[in-house]
Structures are given as structure tokens and as C-alpha cells.
Design an enzyme around this catalytic site. Structure first.
Site, PDB file in Angstrom:
ATOM      1  N   TYR A  68       9.662  27.996  29.949  1.00 26.12           N
ATOM      2  CA  TYR A  68      10.197  26.710  29.513  1.00 26.12           C
ATOM      3  C   TYR A  68      11.722  26.734  29.423  1.00 26.12           C
ATOM      4  O   TYR A  68      12.366  25.691  29.537  1.00 26.12           O
ATOM      5  CB  TYR A  68       9.645  26.349  28.128  1.00 26.12           C
ATOM      6  CG  TYR A  68       8.335  25.608  28.143  1.00 26.12           C
ATOM      7  CD1 TYR A  68       7.191  26.185  28.668  1.00 26.12           C
ATOM      8  CD2 TYR A  68       8.239  24.331  27.598  1.00 26.12           C
ATOM      9  CE1 TYR A  68       5.987  25.507  28.650  1.00 26.12           C
ATOM     10  CE2 TYR A  68       7.041  23.649  27.577  1.00 26.12           C
ATOM     11  CZ  TYR A  68       5.916  24.234  28.108  1.00 26.12           C
ATOM     12  OH  TYR A  68       4.732  23.552  28.087  1.00 26.12           O
ATOM     13  N   LYS A 123      -0.793  38.065  30.840  1.00 24.09           N
ATOM     14  CA  LYS A 123      -1.208  38.253  32.231  1.00 24.09           C
ATOM     15  C   LYS A 123      -0.517  39.540  32.694  1.00 24.09           C
ATOM     16  O   LYS A 123       0.253  39.555  33.666  1.00 24.09           O
ATOM     17  CB  LYS A 123      -0.782  37.015  33.053  1.00 24.09           C
ATOM     18  CG  LYS A 123      -1.331  36.979  34.459  1.00 24.09           C
ATOM     19  CD  LYS A 123      -2.818  36.667  34.548  1.00 24.09           C
ATOM     20  CE  LYS A 123      -3.292  36.705  35.991  1.00 24.09           C
ATOM     21  NZ  LYS A 123      -4.771  36.576  36.110  1.00 24.09           N
ATOM     22  N   ASP A 167      -6.557  34.135  31.943  1.00 19.20           N
ATOM     23  CA  ASP A 167      -7.668  33.466  32.645  1.00 19.20           C
ATOM     24  C   ASP A 167      -8.995  33.733  31.928  1.00 19.20           C
ATOM     25  O   ASP A 167      -9.826  32.842  31.752  1.00 19.20           O
ATOM     26  CB  ASP A 167      -7.724  33.863  34.130  1.00 19.20           C
ATOM     27  CG  ASP A 167      -7.542  35.348  34.384  1.00 19.20           C
ATOM     28  OD1 ASP A 167      -7.247  36.103  33.433  1.00 19.20           O
ATOM     29  OD2 ASP A 167      -7.706  35.772  35.545  1.00 19.20           O
ATOM     30  N   ASP A 180       0.582  26.488  25.611  1.00 25.04           N
ATOM     31  CA  ASP A 180       0.532  25.047  25.859  1.00 25.04           C
ATOM     32  C   ASP A 180      -0.813  24.684  26.470  1.00 25.04           C
ATOM     33  O   ASP A 180      -1.503  23.763  26.021  1.00 25.04           O
ATOM     34  CB  ASP A 180       1.673  24.658  26.808  1.00 25.04           C
ATOM     35  CG  ASP A 180       1.637  23.185  27.174  1.00 25.04           C
ATOM     36  OD1 ASP A 180       1.461  22.369  26.250  1.00 25.04           O
ATOM     37  OD2 ASP A 180       1.776  22.864  28.361  1.00 25.04           O
ATOM     38  N   ASP A 210      -4.465  22.848  24.505  1.00 23.52           N
ATOM     39  CA  ASP A 210      -5.093  21.581  24.921  1.00 23.52           C
ATOM     40  C   ASP A 210      -6.581  21.823  25.149  1.00 23.52           C
ATOM     41  O   ASP A 210      -7.426  21.027  24.740  1.00 23.52           O
ATOM     42  CB  ASP A 210      -4.471  21.049  26.227  1.00 23.52           C
ATOM     43  CG  ASP A 210      -3.412  19.983  25.981  1.00 23.52           C
ATOM     44  OD1 ASP A 210      -2.791  20.012  24.905  1.00 23.52           O
ATOM     45  OD2 ASP A 210      -3.202  19.125  26.864  1.00 23.52           O
TER      46      ASP A 210
HETATM   47  C1  IPM Z   1       3.208  20.185  23.708  1.00 24.34           C
HETATM   48  C2  IPM Z   1       3.605  19.254  24.836  1.00 24.34           C
HETATM   49  C3  IPM Z   1       5.027  19.612  25.256  1.00 24.34           C
HETATM   50  C4  IPM Z   1       5.034  21.036  25.757  1.00 24.34           C
HETATM   51  C5  IPM Z   1       5.635  18.652  26.318  1.00 24.34           C
HETATM   52  C6  IPM Z   1       5.605  17.212  25.863  1.00 24.34           C
HETATM   53  C7  IPM Z   1       7.036  19.075  26.702  1.00 24.34           C
HETATM   54  O1  IPM Z   1       2.715  19.369  25.899  1.00 24.34           O
HETATM   55  O2  IPM Z   1       3.872  20.151  22.654  1.00 24.34           O
HETATM   56  O3  IPM Z   1       2.235  20.915  23.854  1.00 24.34           O
HETATM   57  O4  IPM Z   1       4.738  21.293  26.934  1.00 24.34           O
HETATM   58  O5  IPM Z   1       5.337  21.934  24.970  1.00 24.34           O
HETATM   59 MG    MG Z   2       1.007  20.600  25.507  1.00 23.97          MG
END
Ligand code: IPM
Ligand code: MG
Length: 356
Positions: free
Chosen positions: A142, A190, A222, A246, A250
Site C-alpha cells: 500500500y 506467503k 492462500d 484487507d 472482507d
Molecule cells: C479497508 C478498505 C481500504 C483499504 C480502501 C478503501 C483503501 O478496503 O479499509 O479495508 O484497502 O484498506
Molecule cells: Mg478492505
């Protein structure tokens, strides 16, 4: 106690959900005689539109002067399909993380009994799941440089960089959380491919020796992605680098039944930030239908981590559980019966706290 809070609603559904979170914060503060001093500031696309900068200096100053930051969401579809946009809302979030030194993003993954039927996983797989993902937040791909395009525009590159110091502090944090939980750390990397991952693993293997009472497990990313859906209950504290975290969080959030449920805390060198893990959900903005529970649960994390007031945090969590049991929920988690509006859920929760 005086609670100085920087309120950054951001974009999309951000303002609506933060408003509900503030109702819970006010209600619990009133009950326990705390004085809330909240000030609003701009971030994300809203800040670009107003002042041309997604994380204005005035917003940063307010965050630095506050005891905690209460954050909504950022992102606006008008930037998503425009690869040439010079300034993007997400840069505001990344700048805030970097400037506040928020190196650890803590995302607890807990299941709610009344939501088990909403999970894409079978109830018996998800029932016992209760883990915490600790995502490194200010390093890795990032932020690594160089990043960009070759002169002819035909080649693009990102760079993943980690220092031993950055890895060391986040791994130690993971062990400190594991000590208070079920005493297991899973280091996700990884290392079979990436040099940064090999430094992660080496650093973790050294620190592991200092915590003999804690079981350490190493897992490739993975495999971890697979294990989150096959056997989520096997995790206690998972620690990983920025981009893996990240993606995995999710994935982890939806197994609980709705992306709209999970809160997060970002902690580090300066003021901590509390925000739901879902994004700005622009399709729902202004419709009063978004689920405010992740944001309200983020307020609970704020009382726990920023103010060290666990009783207040628990009352907020109790109110959230009660709202789900009473069926006072938004459409994403409502059963066949009635779905309530964002503001109705917020009002119900504030009233529950008041009457308790
Ligand atoms: C998160 C979001 C952010 C990230 C984006 C909006 C930049 O997906 O906070 O998980 O990738 O960190
Ligand atoms: Mg995210």
C-alpha cells in the site's frame, strides 16, 4: 470523564451510520456521566469536493487533538472508473493512517446467534467461530515506493516493503491479544514466494520463543483464505500484512452473516480510529436503509480501547444484541418480517441504553 471525539462521517452512507453511532455514544455517556465533546471534519470525496484534498490539514489537526476518531466510510463511484483521476478519496484514508501512525487494524470476527441462518456457511461450521484479525496498516504494498508507470506507460509497478521493526511491533501486539484470549497466534504470509513474507516469518519465529504459553501457527495466505470458510473456529488471533489483511477480513466478515456487522479499531502512535469495516455503499446513500450496527459496535470498541471504559462498551454491545433479538434491524439482516430504517435502529438502541 471528558471524551473528545473527532467525527469524520466521510462519503456515501458514512453520515447516516455515524449519526446512529453518535446516538449510542451520547446515550451511554449520559448514563455514566461522561461529557462528549464532538467536532465534525471532512474526509474523502466530501473533502475533495469542498477543499480539493481528501485529508485536509485541518482534519488532521482535529484528529491529533482528539482522544478518538469516529470514522464512517470513504469512496465515491465517480472516481472508481477513472484511472486518470489525480486525487482519489482513498488517498485520504491512507494519508490518515500514515499520519496518525495507525499501524494496527484490529478486526474482531464474531458471530451472532440470531444471524447464523444468514451465513453462507452451514451453521455448524460458523457457530464456534470467534477470532480477531490483526492487519498491519501502514506498510507493505500500500505504501511501498517506487510505485508508478514506465515512461511509455506500458509497464506499471508497486513495491512491497517491510522493515523488521514494523513486523516486530505488530507481531508483539498479536501475542498480547492472544494472551488475553485463547492463546493461539496464526501468522499469515506467503513466505514460499515473497521476500517480505520471509522476513515476517523469521521475525515471528524469534518472537515466538518469548511466548512459550502461546501456540504459534504459520500459514500461507492462500491456505488461510480456504481455512476461513472451511474451519473458521480454528483461529484465535490472526496477524498478517496490509494487503492480505484487507482481503481476508472482507472474506471473514461475510461468514458472520452480513458485511454490515463488523467493527474495527485502528491503533498506533497517535489517536486511534474506530470505523465499520464495510465501505461507503453508495447505492444506499441517503436512503436510510444501511445497517448501522458495525458503526455502533465500533463505538463500543472506542469505549474499550480509547477510553478504557469496558462497562460502557458492553452496554452498547448488549443493546445491539437486544435490537437483533427484537428484530429491530435493517433490510440486509431482517427476516421475512419488517425491516427498519437506519435511523429507527439507531433510536431503538439509544433508547435501550437510556432505559437500561
Ligand atoms: C479497508 C478498505 C481500504 C483499504 C480502501 C478503501 C483503501 O478496503 O479499509 O479495508 O484497502 O484498506
Ligand atoms: Mg478492505
Amino acid at each position: 470523564m471528558k471524551l473528545v471525539i473527532a467525527i469524520l462521517p466521510g462519503d456515501g452512507i458514512g453520515p447516516e451510520i455515524v449519526e446512529q453511532g453518535m446516538k449510542a455514544i451520547q446515550a451511554v455517556s449520559h448514563k455514566y456521566n461522561h461529557q462528549v465533546c464532538g467536532s465534525h471534519a471532512l474526509v474523502g470525496a466530501a473533502a475533495i469536493d469542498a477543499v480539493g484534498n481528501p485529508y485536509p490539514e485541518t482534519t488532521h489537526e482535529l484528529c491529533m487533538e482528539s482522544d478518538a476518531v469516529f470514522f464512517g466510510a470513504i469512496g465515491d463511484p465517480k472516481y472508481d472508473n477513472d484511472p486518470s483521476a489525480k486525487v482519489r478519496p482513498e488517498q485520504g484514508l491512507l494519508a490518515m493512517r500514515k499520519k496518525l501512525g495507525l499501524y494496527a487494524n484490529i478486526r474482531p470476527v464474531t458471530t451472532f446467534p440470531s444471524l447464523l441462518h444468514q451465513s453462507p456457511l452451514r451453521a455448524e461450521l460458523i457457530e464456534q467461530a470467534d477470532f480477531m484479525c490483526i492487519r498491519e496498516l501502514t506498510g507493505g504494498i500500500y505504501f511501498g515506493r517506487p510505485q508508478g508507470r514506465s515512461e511509455d506507460g506500458e509497464t506499471a509497478y508497486d513495491t512491497c516493503v517491510y522493515t523488521r521493526e514494523e513486523i516486530d511491533r505488530i507481531i508483539r501486539l498479536a501475542y498480547r491479544f492472544a494472551e488475553k484470549r485463547r492463546k493461539k497466534v496464526t501468522v499469515v504470509d506467503k513466505a514460499n514466494v515473497l521476500a517480505t513474507s520471509r522476513l515476517w516469518r523469521q521475525t515471528a519465529q524469534e518472537i515466538e520463543k518469548e511466548f512459550p504459553g502461546i501456540e504459534t501457527e504459520y500459514m500461507f495466505v492462500d491456505n488461510a483464505a480456504m481455512r476461513i470458510i472451511q474451519w473458521p473456529a480454528s483461529f484465535d488471533v490472526m496477524v498478517t500484512e496490509n494487503m492480505f489483511g484487507d482481503i481476508l477480513t472482507d472474506e471473514a466478515s461475510v461468514i458472520t452473516g452480513s458485511l454490515g456487522m463488523l467493527p474495527s479499531a485502528s491503533i498506533g502512535l497517535h489517536t486511534s480510529v474506530f470505523e465499520p469495516i464495510h465501505g461507503s455503499y453508495p447505492q444506499a446513500a441517503g436512503k436510510n436503509i444501511a445497517n448501522p450496527l458495525a458503526t455502533i459496535l465500533s463505538a463500543a470498541l472506542m469505549f474499550e480501547y480509547a477510553f478504557n471504559l469496558p462497562e460502557e462498551a458492553n452496554l452498547i454491545r448488549e443493546a445491539v444484541t437486544a435490537s437483533m433479538q427484537a428484530g429491530i434491524v435493517t433490510e440486509d439482516i431482517a427476516e421475512k418480517g419488517k425491516a427498519y430504517h437506519t435511523s429507527e435502529v439507531g433510536d431503538w438502541i439509544a433508547a435501550y441504553i437510556k432505559e437500561k
